[in-house]
Scaffold this active site. Structure first.
Site, PDB file in Angstrom:
ATOM      1  N   GLU A  90       0.821  -1.207   0.000  1.00 30.50           N
ATOM      2  CA  GLU A  90       0.000   0.000   0.000  1.00 30.50           C
ATOM      3  C   GLU A  90       0.858   1.260   0.000  1.00 30.50           C
ATOM      4  OE1 GLU A  90      -2.767  -0.207   3.284  1.00 30.50           O
ATOM      5  OE2 GLU A  90      -2.945  -2.373   2.980  1.00 30.50           O
ATOM      6  N   CYS A 103       3.465   8.326   1.166  1.00 31.10           N
ATOM      7  CA  CYS A 103       3.880   7.358   2.170  1.00 31.10           C
ATOM      8  C   CYS A 103       4.030   6.019   1.450  1.00 31.10           C
ATOM      9  CB  CYS A 103       2.793   7.287   3.243  1.00 31.10           C
ATOM     10  SG  CYS A 103       3.060   5.988   4.448  1.00 31.10           S
ATOM     11  N   CYS A 110       5.495  -7.370   7.408  1.00 32.22           N
ATOM     12  CA  CYS A 110       6.500  -6.957   8.391  1.00 32.22           C
ATOM     13  C   CYS A 110       6.696  -8.077   9.400  1.00 32.22           C
ATOM     14  CB  CYS A 110       6.023  -5.681   9.089  1.00 32.22           C
ATOM     15  SG  CYS A 110       7.228  -5.010  10.251  1.00 32.22           S
ATOM     16  N   CYS A 114       3.953  -5.746  15.783  1.00 33.38           N
ATOM     17  CA  CYS A 114       3.317  -4.822  16.737  1.00 33.38           C
ATOM     18  C   CYS A 114       1.817  -5.143  16.782  1.00 33.38           C
ATOM     19  CB  CYS A 114       3.547  -3.367  16.313  1.00 33.38           C
ATOM     20  SG  CYS A 114       5.297  -2.993  16.142  1.00 33.38           S
ATOM     21  N   CYS A 117      -0.977  -3.014  14.827  1.00 36.66           N
ATOM     22  CA  CYS A 117      -0.714  -2.685  13.426  1.00 36.66           C
ATOM     23  C   CYS A 117      -1.271  -3.744  12.474  1.00 36.66           C
ATOM     24  CB  CYS A 117       0.798  -2.541  13.244  1.00 36.66           C
ATOM     25  SG  CYS A 117       1.309  -2.335  11.534  1.00 36.66           S
ATOM     26  N   CYS A 331      -1.720   2.503   6.811  1.00 37.76           N
ATOM     27  CA  CYS A 331      -1.260   1.376   5.996  1.00 37.76           C
ATOM     28  C   CYS A 331      -1.470   0.010   6.611  1.00 37.76           C
ATOM     29  CB  CYS A 331       0.201   1.577   5.663  1.00 37.76           C
ATOM     30  SG  CYS A 331       0.336   2.480   4.141  1.00 37.76           S
TER      31      CYS A 331
END
Ligand code: SAH
Ligand code: SF4
Length: 344
Positions: A90, A103, A110, A114, A117, A331
């Protein structure tokens, strides 16, 4: 096959010379690449012999617009881009008074996990190449017919977990012969991989560093950010001080206010005490609600109180304005939905 868009300009020149072509062809090729051409046949000032050589030895990496959402409230555009292997990331294009800011993502997913997220929740697939980071900018510029003036590495992924490709991207995007977006107009956001922050500081680039803090101490931080267990806040803040020392650039701390988790007055006081005297700025962001996390935004009164307490300690903080709130512009949410619907 050579990933031609991931070459720096001197590397492109060397490639052109090694291939037996005159050096000036490198500038022509580079010019076309920046325009976002997707096919060597579009490079009309190159002779057919060079174009066919390039076709057999190189590829141009492209970000295809898979989905696109335009906000009704502001000019924010959110993209879901796909690459040649079908992986998606994204990017969000935003309009500010000073120009267009984008951005972009640095990884597909990832590894950092976290808990608040959406990207962290859908796991990690692979790193992006430098050319795939550039391609996101070029695709958005081409789509909206605009020039981007600011870049933030705050999309999907942890940039410092893809260090080599990100550094290569930074060098190419800021090159006068490239998109020519100055380092001071670029912000890299990290969850706080301390040795990599120190390594980045030693590069002495002029980029802005944003550090996702989201808590005033290790105990609270490690409830939402697994990285906190690897690098204590004490070391993280030292690394931020070192970054400022080496680059002269003020560090920004990102702090997502999550109701009942990190938004109490006591949290604000502890944070204020820790950051007092540091050359920094705190961005307070009411957390974006992500399905399945159970986290809620802090209310306006909490946000205000948190900001005031920091200010009393001389720590400047601002509650960040949310752009594109109607299109899930933060995102990770779009790809997560895409995956759930059976996409790659
Ligand atoms: N991996 C890097 C950069 C990408 S995340 C990092 O963590 O800094 C970009 C920013 O969005 C980070 O500050 C991250 O903490 C924040 N973020 C992630 N999920 C969020 C959410 N649900 N609400 C508000 N901010 C969020
Ligand atoms: Fe990764 Fe950043 Fe999301 Fe954490 S906040 S999971 S580091 S993208």
């Amino acid at each position: 096959m050579t990933d031609i868009k991931s070459l720096t300009f001197p590397e492109l020149q060397a490639f052109v010379l090694d291939s037996g072509f005159p050096k000036f062809r490198a500038a022509q090729i580079s010019g076309w690449l920046q325009k976002g051409v997707t096919d060597f046949d579009e490079m009309r000032n190159l002779p057919e012999s060079i174009r066919s050589y390039l076709k057999t030895s190189c590829y141009i990496s492209v970000a295809n617009i898979e989905k696109k959402f335009v906000s009704r409230y502001d000019k924010t555009v959110k993209y879901l881009f796909s690459f040649c292997d079908g992986e998606c990331v994204e990017s969000v294009l935003m309009s500010y008074r000073h120009g267009w800011s984008i951005c972009i993502s640095t990884q597909v997913g990832c590894k950092m996990g976290c808990t608040f997220c959406a990207t962290g929740k859908s796991g990690y697939s692979r790193d992006l190449t430098a050319s795939e980071m550039l391609a996101q900018i070029e695709a958005a510029q081409r789509d909206q017919n605009i020039r981007v003036s600011n870049v933030v590495l705050m999309g999907m992924g942890e940039p410092l977990d893809n260090y080599e490709n990100v550094l290569r991207f930074l060098r190419i995007v800021s090159d006068e012969k490239g998109l020519n977006i100055g380092m001071r107009h670029i912000t890299l956001s990290t969850c706080g991989i301390v040795p990599k922050i120190e390594q980045l500081a030693r590069e002495r680039l002029q980029i802005n560093l944003a550090v996702s803090l989201h808590a005033p101490n290790d105990e609270i931080r490690s409830r939402t950010m697994p990285i906190a267990k690897a690098y204590p806040m004490e070391r993280l803040l030292e690394a931020c001080g070192y970054y400022f020392e080496m680059t002269g650039r003020r560090v920004t701390f990102e702090y997502a206010l999550i109701s009942g988790v990190n938004d109490s007055d006591a949290c604000a006081k502890e944070l204020g005490k820790r950051l007092r005297g540091m050359n920094c700025h705190v961005n307070l962001i009411p957390v974006n609600t992500v399905e399945g996390t159970g986290y809620q935004k802090s209310n306006l009164q909490r946000q205000q109180s948190f900001e005031n307490i920091l200010a009393a300690d001389g720590v400047t903080a601002t509650v960040r304005r949310t752009l594109g709130s109607d299109i899930n512009a933060s995102c990770g949410q779009l790809r997560r939905k895409h995956l759930k619907e059976g996409g790659q």
